[in-house]
Design a protein around this motif. Structure first.
Motif, PDB file in Angstrom:
ATOM      1  N   ALA A  29       0.811  -1.220   0.000  1.00  0.00           N
ATOM      2  CA  ALA A  29       0.000   0.000   0.000  1.00  0.00           C
ATOM      3  C   ALA A  29       0.845   1.271   0.000  1.00  0.00           C
ATOM      4  O   ALA A  29       0.316   2.363  -0.243  1.00  0.00           O
ATOM      5  N   PHE A  30       2.132   1.140   0.255  1.00  0.00           N
ATOM      6  CA  PHE A  30       3.013   2.311   0.303  1.00  0.00           C
ATOM      7  C   PHE A  30       3.426   2.784  -1.088  1.00  0.00           C
ATOM      8  O   PHE A  30       3.991   3.888  -1.223  1.00  0.00           O
ATOM      9  N   LEU A  31       3.180   1.985  -2.137  1.00  0.00           N
ATOM     10  CA  LEU A  31       3.671   2.325  -3.470  1.00  0.00           C
ATOM     11  C   LEU A  31       3.196   3.696  -3.972  1.00  0.00           C
ATOM     12  O   LEU A  31       3.999   4.450  -4.528  1.00  0.00           O
ATOM     13  N   PRO A  32       1.900   4.057  -3.811  1.00  0.00           N
ATOM     14  CA  PRO A  32       1.516   5.407  -4.253  1.00  0.00           C
ATOM     15  C   PRO A  32       2.296   6.505  -3.543  1.00  0.00           C
ATOM     16  O   PRO A  32       2.646   7.523  -4.161  1.00  0.00           O
ATOM     17  N   LEU A  33       2.582   6.304  -2.249  1.00  0.00           N
ATOM     18  CA  LEU A  33       3.364   7.305  -1.524  1.00  0.00           C
ATOM     19  C   LEU A  33       4.756   7.431  -2.117  1.00  0.00           C
ATOM     20  O   LEU A  33       5.273   8.546  -2.295  1.00  0.00           O
ATOM     21  N   LEU A  34       5.379   6.307  -2.447  1.00  0.00           N
ATOM     22  CA  LEU A  34       6.718   6.340  -3.024  1.00  0.00           C
ATOM     23  C   LEU A  34       6.713   6.997  -4.399  1.00  0.00           C
ATOM     24  O   LEU A  34       7.536   7.877  -4.691  1.00  0.00           O
ATOM     25  N   LEU A  35       5.790   6.583  -5.259  1.00  0.00           N
ATOM     26  CA  LEU A  35       5.789   7.075  -6.634  1.00  0.00           C
ATOM     27  C   LEU A  35       5.377   8.533  -6.729  1.00  0.00           C
ATOM     28  O   LEU A  35       5.936   9.299  -7.524  1.00  0.00           O
ATOM     29  N   ILE A  36       4.399   8.935  -5.914  1.00  0.00           N
ATOM     30  CA  ILE A  36       3.930  10.329  -5.951  1.00  0.00           C
ATOM     31  C   ILE A  36       4.852  11.229  -5.134  1.00  0.00           C
ATOM     32  O   ILE A  36       5.169  12.358  -5.538  1.00  0.00           O
ATOM     33  N   GLY A  37       5.302  10.748  -3.972  1.00  0.00           N
ATOM     34  CA  GLY A  37       6.198  11.559  -3.161  1.00  0.00           C
ATOM     35  C   GLY A  37       7.496  11.876  -3.868  1.00  0.00           C
ATOM     36  O   GLY A  37       8.052  12.975  -3.701  1.00  0.00           O
ATOM     37  N   SER A  38       7.993  10.951  -4.692  1.00  0.00           N
ATOM     38  CA  SER A  38       9.232  11.195  -5.428  1.00  0.00           C
ATOM     39  C   SER A  38       9.074  12.275  -6.489  1.00  0.00           C
ATOM     40  O   SER A  38      10.084  12.803  -6.993  1.00  0.00           O
ATOM     41  N   LEU A  39       7.848  12.605  -6.825  1.00  0.00           N
ATOM     42  CA  LEU A  39       7.615  13.694  -7.785  1.00  0.00           C
ATOM     43  C   LEU A  39       7.929  15.062  -7.187  1.00  0.00           C
ATOM     44  O   LEU A  39       8.194  16.012  -7.929  1.00  0.00           O
ATOM     45  N   ILE A  40       7.894  15.177  -5.858  1.00  0.00           N
ATOM     46  CA  ILE A  40       8.146  16.482  -5.224  1.00  0.00           C
ATOM     47  C   ILE A  40       9.551  16.990  -5.553  1.00  0.00           C
ATOM     48  O   ILE A  40       9.712  18.090  -6.096  1.00  0.00           O
ATOM     49  N   PRO A  41      10.612  16.233  -5.248  1.00  0.00           N
ATOM     50  CA  PRO A  41      11.943  16.735  -5.634  1.00  0.00           C
ATOM     51  C   PRO A  41      12.152  16.773  -7.140  1.00  0.00           C
ATOM     52  O   PRO A  41      12.887  17.639  -7.638  1.00  0.00           O
ATOM     53  N   ALA A  42      11.515  15.853  -7.880  1.00  0.00           N
ATOM     54  CA  ALA A  42      11.703  15.832  -9.335  1.00  0.00           C
ATOM     55  C   ALA A  42      11.143  17.103  -9.979  1.00  0.00           C
ATOM     56  O   ALA A  42      11.823  17.769 -10.769  1.00  0.00           O
ATOM     57  N   LEU A  43       9.899  17.437  -9.643  1.00  0.00           N
ATOM     58  CA  LEU A  43       9.285  18.641 -10.216  1.00  0.00           C
ATOM     59  C   LEU A  43       9.959  19.913  -9.714  1.00  0.00           C
ATOM     60  O   LEU A  43      10.088  20.895 -10.456  1.00  0.00           O
ATOM     61  N   SER A  44      10.394  19.903  -8.456  1.00  0.00           N
ATOM     62  CA  SER A  44      11.084  21.073  -7.911  1.00  0.00           C
ATOM     63  C   SER A  44      12.409  21.293  -8.628  1.00  0.00           C
ATOM     64  O   SER A  44      12.775  22.432  -8.940  1.00  0.00           O
ATOM     65  N   THR A  45      13.131  20.204  -8.906  1.00  0.00           N
ATOM     66  CA  THR A  45      14.399  20.322  -9.624  1.00  0.00           C
ATOM     67  C   THR A  45      14.178  20.835 -11.041  1.00  0.00           C
ATOM     68  O   THR A  45      14.931  21.689 -11.539  1.00  0.00           O
TER      69      THR A  45
END
Length: 213
Positions: A29-45
């Motif tokens: 169940a943690f997969l959405p958190l991993l995949l979506i949370g990783s977008l935060i630094p990606a989009l910020s960069t």
């Protein structure tokens, strides 16, 4: 799983226990958190590199990434966070191989995902990529992630507190090596696929017809 993130900041012991119970019922169940949370630094960069720019070491000129290079760098950052969480999950499983409750791979990756949350949220600093901001934020989120490790091991992995210090030190040492290796791999991969002339200075940016409204 998203509802557990705030609790890491104000009630880590209780939150890690709740995370453990949820993972027991739904291991992935943690997969959405991993995949979506990783977008935060990606989009910020991506935004910081293409719209705000930064001063390279040894230069006073502000440089910007082109749109294509910035997008590729954002993808590299996202892949780096996801890859690092998976590798860290297996490192946790390997370090705890002699414990009574050795975690399965899903538990290890879930544990690593929540340990990565400070770095994911700290990635917002990349929206304004200045050294005086990035370095303190990186140090702060690293410290907080280590604190969460020592809270999480006893409550998530069901370890005695005295053993958590030894296993935590092992995870930190192996994790730092993995994090640096993954970061270098994806940075060099980005440099390899990024088109020539990925940097623009202010004058080139102003003359770029694609940036004129």
């Amino acid at each position: 799983m998203f509802r557990h993130v705030p609790g890491l900041f104000y009630a880590p012991r209780r939150t890690w226990t709740h995370i453990h119970d949820d993972i027991e019922r739904r291991p992935w169940a943690f997969l959405p958190l991993l995949l979506i949370g990783s977008l935060i630094p990606a989009l910020s960069t991506w935004y910081g590199g293409t719209n705000v720019g930064w001063e390279l070491f040894g230069s006073e000129d502000r440089r910007f990434l082109t749109s294509q290079s910035g997008a590729l760098l954002g993808v590299a950052v996202w892949l780096a966070f996801v890859t690092n969480a998976v590798i860290m999950g297996y490192i946790v499983r390997w370090v705890l191989f002699r414990t009574p409750h050795r975690p399965p791979a899903s538990h290890g990756i879930a544990f690593a995902t929540f340990l990565s949350m400070p770095f994911m949220l700290g990635g917002l600093a990349a929206l304004y990529p200045e050294r005086w901001l990035l370095l303190p934020v990186f140090g702060l989120v690293g410290f907080f992630s280590i604190v969460q490790l020592y809270f999480g091991l006893p409550h998530f992995m069901r370890l005695a507190q005295d053993k958590a210090y030894f296993y935590g030190a092992c995870i930190i040492g192996a994790g730092m090596l993995a994090m640096v290796s993954v970061g270098v791999f994806y940075m060099e991969s980005w440099r390899a696929v990024s088109p020539p002339g990925e940097y623009q200075d202010i004058e080139e940016r102003q003359l770029d017809p694609g940036l004129i409204p």
